[in-house]
Motif scaffolding. Structure first.
Motif, PDB file in Angstrom:
ATOM      1  N   SER A 305       0.824  -1.213   0.000  1.00 32.18           N
ATOM      2  CA  SER A 305       0.000   0.000   0.000  1.00 32.18           C
ATOM      3  C   SER A 305       0.857   1.260   0.000  1.00 32.18           C
ATOM      4  O   SER A 305       0.477   2.282  -0.581  1.00 32.18           O
ATOM      5  N   SER A 306       2.001   1.186   0.665  1.00 32.84           N
ATOM      6  CA  SER A 306       2.881   2.360   0.686  1.00 32.84           C
ATOM      7  C   SER A 306       3.385   2.649  -0.734  1.00 32.84           C
ATOM      8  O   SER A 306       3.553   3.807  -1.131  1.00 32.84           O
ATOM      9  N   SER A 350       6.913   4.007   4.515  1.00 30.15           N
ATOM     10  CA  SER A 350       6.665   2.767   5.255  1.00 30.15           C
ATOM     11  C   SER A 350       5.869   3.059   6.521  1.00 30.15           C
ATOM     12  O   SER A 350       6.288   3.873   7.344  1.00 30.15           O
ATOM     13  N   GLN A 351       4.742   2.416   6.658  1.00 28.16           N
ATOM     14  CA  GLN A 351       3.963   2.564   7.889  1.00 28.16           C
ATOM     15  C   GLN A 351       4.786   2.082   9.074  1.00 28.16           C
ATOM     16  O   GLN A 351       4.992   2.804  10.034  1.00 28.16           O
ATOM     17  N   SER A 352       5.257   0.834   8.982  1.00 24.93           N
ATOM     18  CA  SER A 352       5.930   0.203  10.125  1.00 24.93           C
ATOM     19  C   SER A 352       7.326   0.753  10.358  1.00 24.93           C
ATOM     20  O   SER A 352       7.832   0.731  11.473  1.00 24.93           O
ATOM     21  N   THR A 355       9.904  -2.554   7.311  1.00 25.78           N
ATOM     22  CA  THR A 355       9.828  -3.451   6.156  1.00 25.78           C
ATOM     23  C   THR A 355      11.231  -3.668   5.599  1.00 25.78           C
ATOM     24  O   THR A 355      11.905  -2.707   5.209  1.00 25.78           O
ATOM     25  N   VAL A 401      -3.986  -5.637   9.822  1.00 22.08           N
ATOM     26  CA  VAL A 401      -2.963  -5.920   8.798  1.00 22.08           C
ATOM     27  C   VAL A 401      -3.212  -5.076   7.552  1.00 22.08           C
ATOM     28  O   VAL A 401      -2.279  -4.544   6.942  1.00 22.08           O
ATOM     29  N   THR A 403      -3.817  -1.973   5.816  1.00 24.21           N
ATOM     30  CA  THR A 403      -3.642  -0.575   6.220  1.00 24.21           C
ATOM     31  C   THR A 403      -4.752   0.310   5.661  1.00 24.21           C
ATOM     32  O   THR A 403      -5.224   0.115   4.548  1.00 24.21           O
ATOM     33  N   GLU A 491      -6.574  -8.697  -0.100  1.00 27.34           N
ATOM     34  CA  GLU A 491      -5.975  -9.015   1.202  1.00 27.34           C
ATOM     35  C   GLU A 491      -6.956  -9.626   2.176  1.00 27.34           C
ATOM     36  O   GLU A 491      -6.649 -10.604   2.833  1.00 27.34           O
TER      37      GLU A 491
HETATM   38  C1  AGP Z   1      -1.323  -3.146   3.171  1.00 23.92           C
HETATM   39  O1  AGP Z   1      -2.636  -3.326   3.543  1.00 23.92           O
HETATM   40  C2  AGP Z   1      -0.427  -4.247   3.440  1.00 23.92           C
HETATM   41  N1  AGP Z   1      -0.572  -4.764   4.727  1.00 23.92           N
HETATM   42  C3  AGP Z   1       0.977  -4.156   2.900  1.00 23.92           C
HETATM   43  O2  AGP Z   1       0.894  -4.070   1.526  1.00 23.92           O
HETATM   44  C4  AGP Z   1       1.884  -3.016   3.430  1.00 23.92           C
HETATM   45  O3  AGP Z   1       1.444  -1.789   2.957  1.00 23.92           O
HETATM   46  C5  AGP Z   1       3.330  -3.302   2.991  1.00 23.92           C
HETATM   47  O4  AGP Z   1       3.746  -4.525   3.542  1.00 23.92           O
HETATM   48  C6  AGP Z   1       4.287  -2.211   3.367  1.00 23.92           C
HETATM   49  O5  AGP Z   1       4.349  -2.048   4.752  1.00 23.92           O
HETATM   50  P1  AGP Z   1       5.018  -0.776   5.396  1.00 23.92           P
HETATM   51  O6  AGP Z   1       4.228   0.400   4.973  1.00 23.92           O
HETATM   52  O7  AGP Z   1       4.954  -1.028   6.863  1.00 23.92           O
HETATM   53  O8  AGP Z   1       6.427  -0.701   4.886  1.00 23.92           O
END
Ligand code: AGP
Length: 612
Positions: A305-306, A350-352, A355, A401, A403, A491
């Protein structure tokens, strides 16, 4: 992906470990286990395939395992199928050392062969057990656990976060990290290690982020950290200011739905401090006008998604900056000999912030001399700490999970950064600048308006949840938005789905459209609405059922052709995808709900993908 927790203190460890693991369930896992040391029983290890509840029932919520020192793990299988034996903790042959591991040991086969020649018998198929056995080997050799860990780390290649306990050391657990997140938590009645702050936030907000190559010795009252040469390191403490309730469902049936509804507030928190007197102010971005003027290339690198945020931003930034913007999948970029040089700006999203592919891509960009800017949600995460500049999306903890609010805040922040850079380059007119700023200001309320009509989407989800294959089509920003809509649906509902640029359909994919095929047609991008409409007519002519997303301005036209229409408010073209994506998120959610899917924990997926 895998989760680690460890505790040493004055409380019973097992219930704390189980609770910590339950808070990391969202990360995705297939088995779980804990090891607790007690004076009488020595190391007690329990593990099980399946949900954590199975493990918890097995040990009566932890009551069966006495002891104040322990480690726990949720596993997401990489080496060896998900079963009881491959679950962590792994125990060395003499039963004295237990270990949990996140990451991948790349040279495990070579080490395993060596140990087998020494007579070691292995239980599991995992790379992680090799480290437990190797530790025993070195412990036997030197008689000191910390030294044994050091020797072991010098021999292994790959990525790891380890939590280790040894029956001979009743008061300490050892942690080590390289390329896989690990934090140290300072509690009142004991100390912690964890791969994720959510696992320990109930007990402490005082944490230290371990860096690559570091080893920590954790006791009930003290934590010592050493570098890879065993030299003590002074660490900076961080205070976690997350609201604990953000990691709870707060009355919603799923985290995903809660997070969808949190979006207006999350956007507000992300953009409000960055718009002052009608101007974008990015205090944390240290790019001079001269540097920006001299840029030769702009890359946006991310996964999932990012990456889709990057796809939207390519369109918006090229409009605002009048410069080519290249969007790359991190897993391709890192090995693709990217043309990055000192005049390249590489944005990683990146959300997390953990990655692995994105992190490796960022390191590659730095190695090639590029400047890196990270757009990250998790404060203190590895990517945030290593990037040259970091801008946080203030979405708060995202648990589901799939996002949603992280995607939206990334998008909003990228709009602001694009506007900021466009202004520095002089490629945005003052009227456009102001129009985007005003649209951003209206965004949270307009998003709320879309959410207030959730029942329309619920209705359409009930109508269409039985389809086996769904296409998302659109042009320009609608195409980029469709990529995300399609991914969300795949997903969590497991429906096969594809997103296509409408104009590309006739070059092959239109052969898949037959009577009854569901096409989600995106018609929110005003400049190309008429073109998009002709593609809707094309699929209708081949018998497709069309669910359209459009804006108030085009509602009437769309309703004449589409079978069902969802309407979102009009806004500036650059901001429009931030509104258009909301019905797509809700559609995926309610379709998955109708199909009885495990929405917050979709099969095979992990929240933070820390392996290649
Ligand atoms: C999105 O719904 C997913 N869970 C996945 O595609 C996610 O966006 C991807 O793994 C990247 O994660 P990040 O943003 O934490 O780097």
């Amino acid at each position: 992906m895998c989760g680690i927790i460890g505790y040493v203190g004055r409380e019973e460890a097992a219930p704390i470990l189980l609770d910590g693991l339950s808070r990391m369930e969202y990360r995705g896992y297939d088995s779980a286990g804990i090891a607790v040391r007690s004076e009488d029983a020595g190391l007690q290890v329990r593990k099980s395939r399946g949900r954590l509840q199975v493990l918890s029932d097995m040990v009566h919520g932890g009551a069966d395992l006495k002891g104040t020192l322990g480690i726990g793990h949720t596993r997401w299988a990489t080496h060896g199928e998900p079963n009881d034996i491959n679950a962590h903790p792994h125990v060395s042959e003499n039963g004295k050392i237990a270990l949990v591991h996140n990451g991948i040991i790349e040279n495990y086969l070579e080490l395993k062969e060596h140990l087998i020649k020494q007579g070691v018998k292995f239980q599991s198929d995992t790379d992680s057990e090799v480290v437990a056995q190797l530790l025993e080997f070195h412990y036997h050799e030197c008689g000191n656990m910390l030294e044994a860990v050091g020797r072991c780390l010098r021999r292994i290649e790959g990525s790891y976060a380890f939590g280790i306990i040894c029956a001979d050391y009743p008061n300490a657990l050892i942690a080590a990290r390289k390329d896989s997140p690990l934090i140290l938590g300072y509690g009142k009645d004991g100390n912690f290690i964890a791969s994720d702050v959510t696992a320990i936030i109930k007990h402490t907000r005082d944490v230290v982020y371990m860096d690559d190559g570091e080893i920590a010795v954790v006791t009930a009252d003290h934590i010592d950290v050493f570098d890879d040469e065993m030299i003590p390191v002074e660490k900076t403490h961080s205070h976690v200011d997350w609201d604990v309730s953000s990691a709870e469902k707060g009355g919603y049936p799923h985290f995903m739905l809660k997070e969808i509804f949190e979006q207006p507030e999350a956007i507000r928190k992300t953009i409000s401090p960055r718009i002052r007197d009608g101007r974008v102010v990015l205090d944390d971005l240290h790019l001079s006008e001269e540097y920006v003027q001299g840029l030769s290339r702009i890359f946006i690198v991310a996964c999932g998604s990012s990456y889709h945020v990057g796809m939207v931003s390519k369109y918006t930034w090229e409009k605002l900056l009048r410069r080519p913007v290249e969007v790359c999948l991190a897993s391709e970029f890192r090995y693709g000999e990217p043309l990055v040089d000192e005049k390249s700006l590489v944005i990683v999203i990146s959300q997390s912030g953990e990655t692995l592919d994105t992190m490796a891509a960022m390191r590659e960009a730095k190695r090639l001399g590029g400047r890196t800017l990270a757009i990250v949600n998790v404060v203190g995460s590895s990517i945030a700490r290593e990037a040259d500049d970091v801008l946080y999306t203030w979405a708060g903890p995202e648990i589901a999970v799939a996002t949603t609010k992280a995607y939206s805040t990334q998008l909003a922040l990228m709009d602001l950064v694009g506007l900021y850079l466009g202004d520095l380059l002089g490629t945005v007119s003052s009227q456009e600048y102001q129009a985007v700023i005003e649209a951003m200001g209206r965004l949270p309320d307009q998003m709320q308006q879309v959410l207030d009509h959730v029942e329309t989407i619920q209705y359409h989800a009930c109508q269409y949840f039985n389809h086996d294959s769904i296409f998302f089509i659109g042009r320009n920003l609608d195409y980029a938005m469709g990529l995300e809509g399609s991914l969300k649906l795949k997903e969590i509902s497991y429906i096969h789905s594809e997103a296509y640029a409408s104009g590309e359909l006739k070059h092959g994919t239109i052969s898949l459209i037959e009577p009854g095929t569901l096409v989600v047609a995106l018609g929110t991008y005003a400049p190309l609405f008429d073109k998009a409409m002709s593609n809707v007519v094309e699929v209708k002519a081949r018998g497709a059922e069309v669910l359209a997303i459009t804006t108030e301005r085009f509602q009437e036209k769309m309703e004449k052709t589409a079978d069902s229409t969802v309407v979102v408010p009009d806004t500036h073209a650059i901001v429009q995808p931030s509104l258009g994506v909301v019905p797509l998120q809700l559609f995926a959610y309610y379709v998955a709900l109708q199909r009885g899917c495990d929405i917050d924990k979709p099969r095979n997926l992990a929240k933070s993908v820390t392996v290649e």
